[in-house]
Structure formats: C-alpha cells, structure tokens
Motif scaffolding. Structure first.
Motif, PDB file in Angstrom:
ATOM      1  N   ALA A 162       0.851  -1.189   0.000  1.00  0.00           N
ATOM      2  CA  ALA A 162       0.000   0.000   0.000  1.00  0.00           C
ATOM      3  C   ALA A 162       0.889   1.241   0.000  1.00  0.00           C
ATOM      4  O   ALA A 162       2.102   1.152   0.173  1.00  0.00           O
ATOM      5  CB  ALA A 162      -0.908   0.016   1.225  1.00  0.00           C
ATOM      6  N   VAL A 163       0.243   2.379  -0.172  1.00  0.00           N
ATOM      7  CA  VAL A 163       0.907   3.645   0.093  1.00  0.00           C
ATOM      8  C   VAL A 163       0.650   3.979   1.559  1.00  0.00           C
ATOM      9  O   VAL A 163      -0.505   3.963   2.008  1.00  0.00           O
ATOM     10  CB  VAL A 163       0.379   4.777  -0.811  1.00  0.00           C
ATOM     11  N   TYR A 164       1.710   4.241   2.286  1.00  0.00           N
ATOM     12  CA  TYR A 164       1.621   4.527   3.718  1.00  0.00           C
ATOM     13  C   TYR A 164       1.757   6.032   3.953  1.00  0.00           C
ATOM     14  O   TYR A 164       2.673   6.669   3.424  1.00  0.00           O
ATOM     15  CB  TYR A 164       2.709   3.773   4.471  1.00  0.00           C
ATOM     16  N   TYR A 165       0.846   6.558   4.761  1.00  0.00           N
ATOM     17  CA  TYR A 165       0.810   7.985   5.071  1.00  0.00           C
ATOM     18  C   TYR A 165       0.961   8.197   6.573  1.00  0.00           C
ATOM     19  O   TYR A 165       0.363   7.468   7.364  1.00  0.00           O
ATOM     20  CB  TYR A 165      -0.520   8.595   4.650  1.00  0.00           C
ATOM     21  N   CYS A 166       1.700   9.220   6.956  1.00  0.00           N
ATOM     22  CA  CYS A 166       1.717   9.604   8.360  1.00  0.00           C
ATOM     23  C   CYS A 166       0.771  10.781   8.557  1.00  0.00           C
ATOM     24  O   CYS A 166       0.511  11.556   7.641  1.00  0.00           O
ATOM     25  CB  CYS A 166       3.128   9.952   8.826  1.00  0.00           C
ATOM     26  N   LYS A 167       0.285  10.879   9.768  1.00  0.00           N
ATOM     27  CA  LYS A 167      -0.674  11.932  10.123  1.00  0.00           C
ATOM     28  C   LYS A 167      -0.324  12.457  11.495  1.00  0.00           C
ATOM     29  O   LYS A 167       0.028  11.702  12.402  1.00  0.00           O
ATOM     30  CB  LYS A 167      -2.096  11.348  10.131  1.00  0.00           C
ATOM     31  N   LEU A 168      -0.410  13.757  11.629  1.00  0.00           N
ATOM     32  CA  LEU A 168      -0.171  14.439  12.907  1.00  0.00           C
ATOM     33  C   LEU A 168      -1.402  15.295  13.183  1.00  0.00           C
ATOM     34  O   LEU A 168      -1.821  16.072  12.318  1.00  0.00           O
ATOM     35  CB  LEU A 168       1.076  15.316  12.811  1.00  0.00           C
ATOM     36  N   TRP A 169      -1.967  15.132  14.363  1.00  0.00           N
ATOM     37  CA  TRP A 169      -3.168  15.921  14.611  1.00  0.00           C
ATOM     38  C   TRP A 169      -3.332  16.324  16.078  1.00  0.00           C
ATOM     39  O   TRP A 169      -2.811  15.717  16.984  1.00  0.00           O
ATOM     40  CB  TRP A 169      -4.422  15.172  14.136  1.00  0.00           C
ATOM     41  N   GLY A 170      -4.071  17.384  16.220  1.00  0.00           N
ATOM     42  CA  GLY A 170      -4.400  17.931  17.532  1.00  0.00           C
ATOM     43  C   GLY A 170      -5.448  18.983  17.259  1.00  0.00           C
ATOM     44  O   GLY A 170      -6.542  18.674  16.785  1.00  0.00           O
ATOM     45  N   THR A 171      -5.116  20.246  17.458  1.00  0.00           N
ATOM     46  CA  THR A 171      -6.034  21.314  17.069  1.00  0.00           C
ATOM     47  C   THR A 171      -6.010  21.509  15.556  1.00  0.00           C
ATOM     48  O   THR A 171      -6.958  22.043  14.972  1.00  0.00           O
ATOM     49  CB  THR A 171      -5.658  22.628  17.753  1.00  0.00           C
TER      50      THR A 171
END
Length: 116
Positions: free
Chosen positions: A93-102
C-alpha cells in the motif's frame, strides 16, 4: 508552512522488514501534545488506520498488523516511526503519516510493496 515527509518505503520480500520514518518541519505549536498515526491505502481500497500513538505514548493497532508492526515517536526530532516486521503481500500500500491535535497534517505517502 508545516510539512510531513515520509521515508523508508520500498520493495521487500514476504517475511522481510521495513522501517518507515516521518519527520515534521516548520513551526508546529504544541507538537508535543499532538497525536501521530500511520495510515495506508491499497489500490481500489479505502485508506485505513494502521497504528496510532498519543502524546502520552499510548498505542493502538489495526488487528491485521498487531504483533508485527510497532509505532514509536521522538518528540525531540518531531518524528514518528513504523517498524514493520513479517511483512506479507497484503501489506502492500501507500503509507501515510498523520499528525493531529487542534490542526491536522498529512504526509505525501510512501510506497511499500511486498512481493517475491
């Protein structure tokens, strides 16, 4: 401008290992209290969660990768990692990173192909 840049993808044989990295650049206020995650999208399928890690270090994994993948973070380096062991073709697959908060940020994706 905030950017997430993934690296470490590639072609690997079944049973092999890869380590994905994702580094954040730019000014991100409060990154230390934000959560990180890895997601993947295979051809013809919806994007799915692979693993997440909270600011406190709590982790969560998709059932399909439990015991094989490990997510970790380095706040000083503004980075998240995904150690992938015992890879199978279904992990392609294509792997994505995600960063979240506000706010929420996504990387551009890195291809992982598991094939003999």
């Amino acid at each position: 401008q905030v950017q997430l840049v993934e690296s470490g993808g590639g072609l690997v044989q079944p049973g092999g290992s890869l380590r994905l990295s994702c580094a954040a650049s730019g000014s991100i206020f409060g990154i230390y209290v934000m959560d990180w995650g890895w997601y993947r999208q295979a051809p013809g399928k919806q994007r799915e969660m692979v693993a997440t890690i909270t600011s406190g270090g709590s982790t969560n994994y998709a059932e399909s990768v439990k015991g094989r993948f490990t997510i970790s973070r380095d706040n000083g380096k503004k980075s998240v990692y995904l150690q992938m062991n015992s890879l199978i073709p279904e992990d392609t697959a294509v792997y994505y990173c995600k960063l979240w908060g506000t706010s929420e940020y996504w990387g551009q994706g890195t291809q992982v192909t598991v094939s003999s």
